[in-house]
Design a protein around this motif. Structure first.
Motif, short mmCIF file in Angstrom:
data_model
loop_
_atom_site.label_atom_id
_atom_site.label_comp_id
_atom_site.label_asym_id
_atom_site.label_seq_id
_atom_site.Cartn_x
_atom_site.Cartn_y
_atom_site.Cartn_z
N ALA A 78 0.81 -1.22 0.00
CA ALA A 78 0.00 0.00 0.00
C ALA A 78 0.84 1.26 0.00
O ALA A 78 0.35 2.34 -0.34
N ALA A 79 2.12 1.16 0.36
CA ALA A 79 2.99 2.33 0.35
C ALA A 79 3.51 2.66 -1.05
O ALA A 79 4.00 3.76 -1.29
N ARG A 80 3.39 1.70 -1.97
CA ARG A 80 3.82 1.89 -3.36
C ARG A 80 2.77 1.25 -4.26
O ARG A 80 2.98 0.17 -4.82
N ALA B 102 0.85 9.17 6.82
CA ALA B 102 0.86 10.24 5.82
C ALA B 102 1.25 9.71 4.45
O ALA B 102 0.67 10.09 3.43
N SER B 103 2.24 8.81 4.40
CA SER B 103 2.68 8.28 3.11
C SER B 103 1.61 7.39 2.48
O SER B 103 1.40 7.41 1.26
N GLU C 44 -7.20 15.58 10.61
CA GLU C 44 -7.33 16.79 9.79
C GLU C 44 -5.99 17.19 9.19
O GLU C 44 -5.92 17.61 8.02
N SER C 45 -4.92 17.05 9.96
CA SER C 45 -3.59 17.37 9.45
C SER C 45 -3.18 16.42 8.33
O SER C 45 -2.60 16.83 7.32
N LEU C 46 -3.48 15.13 8.50
CA LEU C 46 -3.15 14.15 7.47
C LEU C 46 -3.91 14.44 6.18
O LEU C 46 -3.34 14.35 5.08
N LEU C 47 -5.18 14.77 6.30
CA LEU C 47 -5.97 15.08 5.11
C LEU C 47 -5.42 16.30 4.39
O LEU C 47 -5.27 16.29 3.15
#
Length: 235
Positions: A102-104, A128-129, A173-176
């Motif tokens: 899921a990271a790539r 976040a990634s 909210e910060s991640l979005l």
């Protein structure tokens, strides 16, 4: 990723749904599926990606409703269970299960109408990634759930085999924002944690669920929810 090796064992994959979604766990399964359907909306003809699809609970459900869906997971054993489920439901030719990271994500930008992940972000070491990758391959929509920091989930979190990452609203909210996503809709549920419901019979669970729902129906008490569903749009 927490629990990566644990989820890849054949024993865990074979018993995954029976242990989590029998008895009182059926209430969780129904609620999660309703959350997905309400967020994604009419799916007939939509291109959808589910990351960390596991045994295909949602992948198969959306395929049955006409979605063109890909389910991606790191665990070959989980994917095998999903394929069995798809064959039993008669939708094996309407979906694709892929093993991948899921990271790539192995897809071009703006490839899917919607990208979703359930029961995933509590395991993410670098959320976040992952969220950025989900945003990258989505044209319009990203949907996911989180377990909440200031809730009953935190009480027994230490007892889980690999723990969980818990989130505050500010973190989400910060991640979005960092991923270029705008929050379109949110929903919050389950004052009592999932682990509690899984330990009791369905008939008993319904009584607790009724009280649980009543509490969250009071304005302002949604902050007690242990689970949140986040429906975001690509900006």
């Amino acid at each position: 990723m927490k629990g990566q090796e644990w989820y890849q064992t054949a024993e865990v994959a074979e018993e995954y749904e029976e242990k989590r979604f029998s008895g009182g766990g059926r209430l969780i399964d129904r609620r999660e599926k309703r959350a997905v359907l309400e967020a994604i909306g009419p799916v007939d003809g939509k291109d959808v990606l589910e990351i960390a699809c596991g045994t295909g609970r949602f992948t198969v459900m959306l395929a049955e409703r006409g979605a063109d869906i890909v389910g991606l997971d790191i665990s070959a054993e989980m994917l095998q269970q999903g394929r069995k489920k798809a064959h039993a439901a008669g939708v094996a030719d309407h979906l694709e299960f892929m093993r991948g990271d899921a990271a790539r994500l192995p897809f071009p930008d703006d490839h899917f109408d919607a990208v979703m992940a359930m029961r995933f972000f509590h395991l993410a070491d670098t959320p976040a990634s992952f969220l950025a990758e989900m945003q990258r391959v989505s044209k319009d929509q990203v949907f996911f759930d989180t377990f909440n920091r200031f809730s009953t989930r935190s009480i027994y979190n230490w007892a889980l085999p690999m723990g969980s990452r818990l989130y505050s609203r500010g973190e989400v909210e910060s991640l979005l924002d960092s991923a270029g996503l705008g929050l379109a809709q949110e929903d919050h549920d389950f004052v009592l944690p999932y682990g509690f419901y899984r330990q009791i019979p369905g008939s008993v669970a319904r009584t607790f669920r009724s009280a649980d729902t009543s509490i969250l129906g009071v304005r302002g008490l949604e902050r007690l929810a242990s689970v949140s569903y986040w429906n975001a749009t690509v900006e």
